[in-house]
Design a protein around this motif. Structure first.
Motif, PDB file in Angstrom:
ATOM      1  N   THR A  17     -45.376   1.468   4.201  1.00 42.28           N
ATOM      2  CA  THR A  17     -46.979   2.535   4.417  1.00 42.28           C
ATOM      3  C   THR A  17     -46.671   3.128   5.211  1.00 42.28           C
ATOM      4  OG1 THR A  17     -47.824   0.865   2.840  1.00 42.28           O
ATOM      5  CG2 THR A  17     -48.905   2.384   3.772  1.00 42.28           C
ATOM      6  N   ILE A  18     -46.573   4.607   4.933  1.00 40.07           N
ATOM      7  CA  ILE A  18     -46.244   5.721   6.280  1.00 40.07           C
ATOM      8  C   ILE A  18     -47.631   6.302   5.682  1.00 40.07           C
ATOM      9  CG2 ILE A  18     -44.885   7.180   7.554  1.00 40.07           C
ATOM     10  CD1 ILE A  18     -42.508   5.724   6.272  1.00 40.07           C
ATOM     11  N   GLU A  39     -39.057  -1.999  -2.957  1.00 38.12           N
ATOM     12  CA  GLU A  39     -40.397  -1.898  -4.016  1.00 38.12           C
ATOM     13  C   GLU A  39     -40.876  -0.975  -4.394  1.00 38.12           C
ATOM     14  OE1 GLU A  39     -40.538  -5.957  -5.023  1.00 38.12           O
ATOM     15  OE2 GLU A  39     -38.904  -6.601  -4.910  1.00 38.12           O
ATOM     16  N   TYR A  40     -41.477  -0.897  -2.953  1.00 37.74           N
ATOM     17  CA  TYR A  40     -43.296  -0.695  -2.882  1.00 37.74           C
ATOM     18  C   TYR A  40     -43.075   0.884  -1.734  1.00 37.74           C
ATOM     19  CZ  TYR A  40     -47.430   1.235  -2.005  1.00 37.74           C
ATOM     20  OH  TYR A  40     -49.079   0.980  -2.092  1.00 37.74           O
ATOM     21  N   LEU A  41     -43.279   1.862  -2.234  1.00 36.15           N
ATOM     22  CA  LEU A  41     -43.358   3.030  -0.913  1.00 36.15           C
ATOM     23  C   LEU A  41     -44.727   3.885  -1.185  1.00 36.15           C
ATOM     24  CD1 LEU A  41     -41.625   4.458   1.654  1.00 36.15           C
ATOM     25  CD2 LEU A  41     -41.020   5.862  -0.172  1.00 36.15           C
ATOM     26  N   SER A  42     -45.278   4.260   0.198  1.00 34.87           N
ATOM     27  CA  SER A  42     -46.783   4.746   0.429  1.00 34.87           C
ATOM     28  C   SER A  42     -46.721   5.786   1.569  1.00 34.87           C
ATOM     29  CB  SER A  42     -47.908   3.720   0.246  1.00 34.87           C
ATOM     30  OG  SER A  42     -49.435   4.674   0.293  1.00 34.87           O
ATOM     31  N   THR A  43     -46.522   7.303   1.180  1.00 38.37           N
ATOM     32  CA  THR A  43     -47.007   7.564   2.053  1.00 38.37           C
ATOM     33  C   THR A  43     -47.819   8.895   1.900  1.00 38.37           C
ATOM     34  OG1 THR A  43     -44.647   9.032   0.494  1.00 38.37           O
ATOM     35  CG2 THR A  43     -43.760   8.238   1.713  1.00 38.37           C
ATOM     36  N   THR A  44     -48.054   8.941   2.975  1.00 39.20           N
ATOM     37  CA  THR A  44     -49.291  10.268   3.406  1.00 39.20           C
ATOM     38  C   THR A  44     -48.405  11.199   4.596  1.00 39.20           C
ATOM     39  OG1 THR A  44     -51.107   8.480   2.927  1.00 39.20           O
ATOM     40  CG2 THR A  44     -51.677  10.914   4.267  1.00 39.20           C
ATOM     41  N   VAL A  45     -47.988  12.623   3.988  1.00 38.65           N
ATOM     42  CA  VAL A  45     -47.210  13.578   4.783  1.00 38.65           C
ATOM     43  C   VAL A  45     -49.155  15.034   4.828  1.00 38.65           C
ATOM     44  CG1 VAL A  45     -45.670  15.083   4.471  1.00 38.65           C
ATOM     45  CG2 VAL A  45     -45.667  12.728   2.695  1.00 38.65           C
ATOM     46  N   THR A  46     -49.002  14.754   6.444  1.00 40.93           N
ATOM     47  CA  THR A  46     -49.569  15.376   6.824  1.00 40.93           C
ATOM     48  C   THR A  46     -48.697  17.884   6.587  1.00 40.93           C
ATOM     49  OG1 THR A  46     -48.423  15.526   9.030  1.00 40.93           O
ATOM     50  CG2 THR A  46     -50.302  14.656   7.954  1.00 40.93           C
ATOM     51  N   ASN A  65     -46.122   5.511  -4.008  1.00 36.01           N
ATOM     52  CA  ASN A  65     -47.912   6.560  -4.070  1.00 36.01           C
ATOM     53  C   ASN A  65     -47.504   7.645  -3.043  1.00 36.01           C
ATOM     54  OD1 ASN A  65     -49.569   4.292  -5.276  1.00 36.01           O
ATOM     55  ND2 ASN A  65     -50.613   3.517  -3.733  1.00 36.01           N
ATOM     56  N   LEU A  66     -47.792   8.555  -3.489  1.00 36.73           N
ATOM     57  CA  LEU A  66     -47.387   9.901  -2.490  1.00 36.73           C
ATOM     58  C   LEU A  66     -48.699  11.328  -2.535  1.00 36.73           C
ATOM     59  CD1 LEU A  66     -45.043  11.999  -0.718  1.00 36.73           C
ATOM     60  CD2 LEU A  66     -44.834  13.247  -3.272  1.00 36.73           C
ATOM     61  N   GLU A  67     -48.833  11.428  -1.059  1.00 36.26           N
ATOM     62  CA  GLU A  67     -50.404  12.311  -0.878  1.00 36.26           C
ATOM     63  C   GLU A  67     -49.682  13.322  -0.108  1.00 36.26           C
ATOM     64  OE1 GLU A  67     -54.857  12.068   0.240  1.00 36.26           O
ATOM     65  OE2 GLU A  67     -53.763  10.224   0.272  1.00 36.26           O
ATOM     66  N   THR A  68     -49.375  14.121  -0.144  1.00 34.39           N
ATOM     67  CA  THR A  68     -49.551  15.616   0.604  1.00 34.39           C
ATOM     68  C   THR A  68     -50.354  16.486   0.872  1.00 34.39           C
ATOM     69  OG1 THR A  68     -47.729  17.123   0.872  1.00 34.39           O
ATOM     70  CG2 THR A  68     -48.150  17.104  -0.983  1.00 34.39           C
ATOM     71  N   VAL A  92     -49.192  10.510  -7.378  1.00 36.46           N
ATOM     72  CA  VAL A  92     -49.072  11.760  -6.574  1.00 36.46           C
ATOM     73  C   VAL A  92     -50.552  12.644  -6.205  1.00 36.46           C
ATOM     74  CG1 VAL A  92     -48.593  13.762  -6.728  1.00 36.46           C
ATOM     75  CG2 VAL A  92     -47.508  11.912  -7.491  1.00 36.46           C
ATOM     76  N   ILE A  93     -50.648  12.461  -4.962  1.00 43.35           N
ATOM     77  CA  ILE A  93     -52.025  13.658  -4.471  1.00 43.35           C
ATOM     78  C   ILE A  93     -51.801  14.912  -3.889  1.00 43.35           C
ATOM     79  CG2 ILE A  93     -54.062  13.789  -3.415  1.00 43.35           C
ATOM     80  CD1 ILE A  93     -54.258  10.329  -3.354  1.00 43.35           C
ATOM     81  N   LEU A  94     -51.832  16.314  -4.324  1.00 47.75           N
ATOM     82  CA  LEU A  94     -51.300  16.938  -3.752  1.00 47.75           C
ATOM     83  C   LEU A  94     -52.711  17.691  -3.303  1.00 47.75           C
ATOM     84  CD1 LEU A  94     -48.533  17.667  -6.586  1.00 47.75           C
ATOM     85  CD2 LEU A  94     -48.120  16.734  -4.384  1.00 47.75           C
TER      86      LEU A  94
END
Length: 412
Positions: A17-18, A39-46, A65-68, A92-94
């Motif tokens: 998780t990042i 197996e599991y990646l969660s990223t919140t990208v600024t 999970n990807l949120e940017t 995905v959250i854009l």
């Protein structure tokens, strides 16, 4: 994403998780190469920096999970998904960017053959010189072909509020405040805006029920409920199910409402946390020691406005809720009461005490020196903490809250 590229290969790391990071596409290669079992990646990208990204094998990844919060070049998206052939779950959250159904269809069909769950939320403020209705129609129509409707049954909703456009899949759960809109569109022919809006409500306060006590309001997915007794039949019309209820706060507890509260507990099979408060003028209500429920693990009695004595603590520890309680919040002003709780509540793991020494309290009422009062209270707490450390096993973690001069926590 990360401030440096990893250099050590981990053969055991499966979940990463990042949060709140900068994303450089090129650094993804190094991350994936160093986590061959991911197996599991969660990223919140600024922010996203578009640099060279060379597709690398990521066949172990099954959930992402990807949120940017930044726009990026969508051409890189196709390259990025090329080697995620075993991805089963994608959320995905854009923010500030729209990717339409045609682009997602191409990505999923070409690169994600095993994808079973797809959750999407995308938001964007539309410029004043752009026709927002036309943009919304074009966007939602891109999700209307047989790939979305028949093959996967992935329906989407589109909301317009002023110049703000929000599109999301049915499986994505919004906050209640996010459901407000001027215009509503959906690819599901049986969708209903009012029902959707009520289904999104997770938190309900008794003031809301009193203000909107109308037969057409149904809130079936409440997770947090603040209720004031007595309740009437209209309550069960407004909230027909408590199957999702996780936290219940009773703001008017009294023995006269015992049967109503127990009936409510019986209808909330997954309730985990119970907060009980009562009028400060009432004595301790004895029904507190009678209630039963199989899954409550946290009991908050801070707002009962009653300092439990040693006998009451022993009674609580032997009560149905006390026996299964793992986390307790309570008001005490007697040292032996603490020992009684810790030694007799067999499943207790965390104890939070609102402590008030009568002598210090009375003294603070007689002086206007706030700094002196605070120092005296802190000294009393420090002495109590040391006494507890001497009385209880050394494996217990005991501390006074540095910000609140009444709180002591014990972890068992």
């Amino acid at each position: 994403m990360i401030s440096y590229a990893p250099t050590i290969i981990s053969s055991s790391l499966k979940y990463i998780t990042i949060k709140n990071s900068e994303l450089r596409w090129s650094k993804l290669n190094r991350l994936f190469q160093c986590t061959p079992r991911l197996e599991y990646l969660s990223t919140t990208v600024t922010s996203v920096i578009d640099d060279n990204y060379i597709s690398s094998s990521l066949s172990t990844l099954t959930k992402w999970n990807l949120e940017t919060f930044s726009k990026f070049n969508t051409s890189n998206t196709n390259v990025f998904f090329q080697n995620m052939s075993n991805l089963c779950y994608l959320k995905v959250i854009l923010h500030f960017q729209l990717i339409d159904g045609h682009q997602w269809k191409q990505i999923i069909r070409n690169y994600l053959p095993k994808l079973k769950i797809f959750r999407l939320k995308t938001n964007k403020t539309i410029r004043l010189d752009d026709n927002i209705e036309e943009r919304a129609n074009a966007l939602i129509n891109s999700f209307r072909d047989s790939f979305w409707i028949d093959e996967h049954k992935w329906f989407v909703r589109c909301l317009i509020l002023s110049r703000f456009l929000r599109l999301f899949t049915h499986s994505y759960r919004l906050k209640y405040y996010e459901t407000r809109c001027d215009s509503w569109k959906s690819t599901c022919p049986y969708d209903d805006y009012q029902k959707f809006q009520y289904d999104m409500v997770r938190t309900c306060f008794h003031e809301f029920l009193e203000k909107f006590a109308l037969s057409h309001i149904h809130l079936p997915n409440i997770k947090y409920l603040d209720i004031k007794f007595p309740i009437n039949d209209q309550f069960w019309s407004n909230i027909p199910s408590l199957n999702r209820l996780d936290l219940l706060r009773i703001s008017s507890h009294a023995d006269t409402f015992q049967s109503q509260l127990q009936a409510l507990l019986n209808r909330a099979p997954h309730l985990r946390r119970l907060h009980i408060s009562q009028d400060a003028s009432l004595p301790l209500q004895r029904s507190l020691f009678i209630y039963t429920h199989r899954s409550i693990f946290l009991l908050d009695l801070h707002e009962c406005y009653h300092y439990f004595n040693e006998e009451e603590c022993l009674t609580l520890s032997r009560s149905p809720l006390g026996i299964q309680c793992e986390a307790l919040f309570i008001q005490l002003n007697n040292r032996q009461s603490i020992i009684s709780l810790v030694r007799n509540m067999i499943n207790l793991r965390a104890l939070n005490i609102y402590w008030n020494d009568d002598k210090v309290f009375q003294h603070s009422q007689q002086t206007n020196n706030n700094d002196r009062n605070q120092n005296e209270k802190k000294q009393v707490l420090d002495e109590l903490v040391q006494w507890l450390k001497d009385e209880l096993p050394s494996t217990y973690l005991i501390s006074a809250d540095p910000h609140y001069t009444h709180d002591i926590s014990i972890w068992i």
